[in-house]
Design a protein around this motif. Sequence first.
Motif, PDB file in Angstrom:
ATOM      1  N   ALA A  79       0.824  -1.186   0.003  1.00  0.00           N
ATOM      2  CA  ALA A  79      -0.096  -0.031   0.096  1.00  0.00           C
ATOM      3  C   ALA A  79       0.891   1.383   0.009  1.00  0.00           C
ATOM      4  O   ALA A  79       0.412   2.420  -0.953  1.00  0.00           O
ATOM      5  CB  ALA A  79      -0.755  -0.140   1.104  1.00  0.00           C
ATOM      6  N   PRO A  80       2.019   1.235   0.874  1.00  0.00           N
ATOM      7  CA  PRO A  80       2.692   2.685   0.705  1.00  0.00           C
ATOM      8  C   PRO A  80       3.368   2.670  -0.425  1.00  0.00           C
ATOM      9  O   PRO A  80       3.736   3.855  -1.169  1.00  0.00           O
ATOM     10  CB  PRO A  80       3.736   2.351   1.714  1.00  0.00           C
ATOM     11  CG  PRO A  80       3.003   1.476   2.883  1.00  0.00           C
ATOM     12  CD  PRO A  80       2.321   0.599   2.046  1.00  0.00           C
ATOM     13  N   LEU A  81       4.055   1.670  -0.982  1.00  0.00           N
ATOM     14  CA  LEU A  81       4.549   1.812  -2.328  1.00  0.00           C
ATOM     15  C   LEU A  81       3.818   2.294  -3.528  1.00  0.00           C
ATOM     16  O   LEU A  81       4.133   2.963  -4.328  1.00  0.00           O
ATOM     17  CB  LEU A  81       5.339   0.213  -2.602  1.00  0.00           C
ATOM     18  CG  LEU A  81       6.463  -0.301  -2.148  1.00  0.00           C
ATOM     19  CD1 LEU A  81       6.959  -1.594  -2.650  1.00  0.00           C
ATOM     20  CD2 LEU A  81       7.533   1.021  -2.439  1.00  0.00           C
ATOM     21  N   ALA A  82       2.281   1.657  -3.260  1.00  0.00           N
ATOM     22  CA  ALA A  82       1.416   2.108  -4.480  1.00  0.00           C
ATOM     23  C   ALA A  82       1.232   3.546  -4.340  1.00  0.00           C
ATOM     24  O   ALA A  82       1.128   4.669  -5.385  1.00  0.00           O
ATOM     25  CB  ALA A  82      -0.077   1.452  -4.226  1.00  0.00           C
ATOM     26  N   ILE A  83       1.394   4.211  -3.119  1.00  0.00           N
ATOM     27  CA  ILE A  83       1.016   5.645  -3.045  1.00  0.00           C
ATOM     28  C   ILE A  83       2.081   6.321  -3.608  1.00  0.00           C
ATOM     29  O   ILE A  83       1.867   7.334  -4.212  1.00  0.00           O
ATOM     30  CB  ILE A  83       0.789   5.741  -1.527  1.00  0.00           C
ATOM     31  CG1 ILE A  83      -0.436   5.312  -0.963  1.00  0.00           C
ATOM     32  CG2 ILE A  83       0.873   7.451  -1.196  1.00  0.00           C
ATOM     33  CD1 ILE A  83      -0.869   5.322   0.621  1.00  0.00           C
ATOM     34  N   TYR A  84       3.557   5.919  -3.091  1.00  0.00           N
ATOM     35  CA  TYR A  84       4.712   6.477  -3.712  1.00  0.00           C
ATOM     36  C   TYR A  84       4.599   6.567  -5.251  1.00  0.00           C
ATOM     37  O   TYR A  84       4.927   7.480  -5.813  1.00  0.00           O
ATOM     38  CB  TYR A  84       6.016   6.042  -3.324  1.00  0.00           C
ATOM     39  CG  TYR A  84       6.471   6.374  -1.746  1.00  0.00           C
ATOM     40  CD1 TYR A  84       6.656   7.461  -1.574  1.00  0.00           C
ATOM     41  CD2 TYR A  84       6.307   5.402  -0.714  1.00  0.00           C
ATOM     42  CE1 TYR A  84       7.040   8.016  -0.318  1.00  0.00           C
ATOM     43  CE2 TYR A  84       6.486   5.986   0.587  1.00  0.00           C
ATOM     44  CZ  TYR A  84       6.902   7.177   0.788  1.00  0.00           C
ATOM     45  OH  TYR A  84       7.454   7.529   2.152  1.00  0.00           O
ATOM     46  N   GLY A  85       4.340   5.311  -5.891  1.00  0.00           N
ATOM     47  CA  GLY A  85       4.091   5.098  -7.103  1.00  0.00           C
ATOM     48  C   GLY A  85       3.155   6.218  -7.756  1.00  0.00           C
ATOM     49  O   GLY A  85       3.566   6.908  -8.691  1.00  0.00           O
ATOM     50  N   VAL A  86       2.103   6.247  -7.417  1.00  0.00           N
ATOM     51  CA  VAL A  86       1.296   7.266  -7.800  1.00  0.00           C
ATOM     52  C   VAL A  86       1.489   8.689  -7.812  1.00  0.00           C
ATOM     53  O   VAL A  86       1.489   9.421  -8.890  1.00  0.00           O
ATOM     54  CB  VAL A  86      -0.242   7.138  -7.230  1.00  0.00           C
ATOM     55  CG1 VAL A  86      -1.208   8.358  -7.715  1.00  0.00           C
ATOM     56  CG2 VAL A  86      -0.884   5.796  -7.498  1.00  0.00           C
ATOM     57  N   LEU A  87       2.176   8.993  -6.656  1.00  0.00           N
ATOM     58  CA  LEU A  87       2.561  10.485  -6.512  1.00  0.00           C
ATOM     59  C   LEU A  87       3.693  10.488  -7.580  1.00  0.00           C
ATOM     60  O   LEU A  87       3.865  11.675  -8.198  1.00  0.00           O
ATOM     61  CB  LEU A  87       3.118  10.598  -5.178  1.00  0.00           C
ATOM     62  CG  LEU A  87       1.940  10.873  -3.908  1.00  0.00           C
ATOM     63  CD1 LEU A  87       2.422  11.003  -2.756  1.00  0.00           C
ATOM     64  CD2 LEU A  87       0.955  11.973  -4.340  1.00  0.00           C
ATOM     65  N   SER A  88       4.742   9.720  -7.678  1.00  0.00           N
ATOM     66  CA  SER A  88       5.930  10.080  -8.505  1.00  0.00           C
ATOM     67  C   SER A  88       5.362  10.233  -9.936  1.00  0.00           C
ATOM     68  O   SER A  88       5.880  10.752 -10.704  1.00  0.00           O
ATOM     69  CB  SER A  88       6.782   8.919  -8.482  1.00  0.00           C
ATOM     70  OG  SER A  88       6.147   7.575  -8.634  1.00  0.00           O
ATOM     71  N   LEU A  89       4.084   9.329 -10.358  1.00  0.00           N
ATOM     72  CA  LEU A  89       3.848   9.254 -11.777  1.00  0.00           C
ATOM     73  C   LEU A  89       3.227  10.678 -11.889  1.00  0.00           C
ATOM     74  O   LEU A  89       3.124  11.197 -13.131  1.00  0.00           O
ATOM     75  CB  LEU A  89       2.617   8.219 -11.908  1.00  0.00           C
ATOM     76  CG  LEU A  89       3.195   7.086 -12.165  1.00  0.00           C
ATOM     77  CD1 LEU A  89       2.159   5.764 -12.220  1.00  0.00           C
ATOM     78  CD2 LEU A  89       4.200   6.985 -13.593  1.00  0.00           C
ATOM     79  N   MET A  90       2.520  11.218 -11.000  1.00  0.00           N
ATOM     80  CA  MET A  90       1.970  12.809 -11.176  1.00  0.00           C
ATOM     81  C   MET A  90       2.812  13.665 -11.460  1.00  0.00           C
ATOM     82  O   MET A  90       2.799  14.410 -12.201  1.00  0.00           O
ATOM     83  CB  MET A  90       1.149  13.016  -9.864  1.00  0.00           C
ATOM     84  CG  MET A  90      -0.220  12.240  -9.914  1.00  0.00           C
ATOM     85  SD  MET A  90      -1.070  12.401  -8.143  1.00  0.00           S
ATOM     86  CE  MET A  90      -1.432  13.915  -8.403  1.00  0.00           C
ATOM     87  N   THR A  91       4.101  13.529 -10.671  1.00  0.00           N
ATOM     88  CA  THR A  91       5.348  14.489 -11.173  1.00  0.00           C
ATOM     89  C   THR A  91       5.811  14.412 -12.218  1.00  0.00           C
ATOM     90  O   THR A  91       5.973  15.418 -13.113  1.00  0.00           O
ATOM     91  CB  THR A  91       6.535  14.389  -9.942  1.00  0.00           C
ATOM     92  OG1 THR A  91       6.844  13.070 -10.154  1.00  0.00           O
ATOM     93  CG2 THR A  91       5.805  14.767  -8.656  1.00  0.00           C
TER      94      THR A  91
END
Lengths: 107, 160
Positions: A35-47
Amino acid sequence: MFLGASRGTGALETAVVRYGTSVSVMETILVFAVAPLAIYGVLSLMTLRRKSAGAGRYRPGQEWDYPAQWWTANPAGISADHPSRVAAGAADEAAPQMETGGARGSW
Amino acid sequence: MAAGKLATVPADYQPAHGEAVTASGRLSAAQKVDLDEPSGPFTPVQLTHIDEALTLSSRTTGLDFSVYLGDLGEDSRHNAELLLRSTADGGAESVLVAISPNQRVLEIVTGPEARRRLPDRGCKLAVMSMVASFKEGDLAGGLVSGLRMLTDAAGTPPND
């Protein structure tokens, strides 16, 4: 109420609160790692998406092929006593040279 | 073609992409709408800041500030002065900030009347600030801060 219950029945009615008897390793990994990795992944994709979109930023020395632009102040924003002077037309090459000032620089 | 007549296409016409032949034989075509948007590397927010700074400069000082962004050619000083003289009143009370990114040259030209209010020393200071921003690739930021410095140097119009 605790007191009322003990008075009425004369015996304590105890309710047992427990966690689930077993939490599997897979559930632990899902909650604390995936779950934390998924959150990090989504945020990095947004940047990344924001960087690729939008107008290109000017870099010193890059070719400038945009059409020439000439901006003046917004007439509606200037006070009324300011005489309105709009561009009058092409300059006369033969006009007497006037004393202009200013400064110049390059980068 | 006479007015009021329907323009028709031949029966064996092959409609291109976005086109369709209607039942009456008329050709209906979809066309892309090209909005007349300003082209440049600036975001709308940056353009708003530049517009705000320009308006504030002209309103505060009573001088005519304008910003030219484009090619100035080899003789950039001469061409910038020509631009200034092409404004009304021969540019007497005008201040032109001309930027040529291709030559990487920045020219500030003040008319004879504007020069009395805005000394060359103040212009040089603004040029140094703007050039520092342009070196970092920040055209809009340098422009806005330069206009503010020019405004401060010129001050408010004298009461006469």
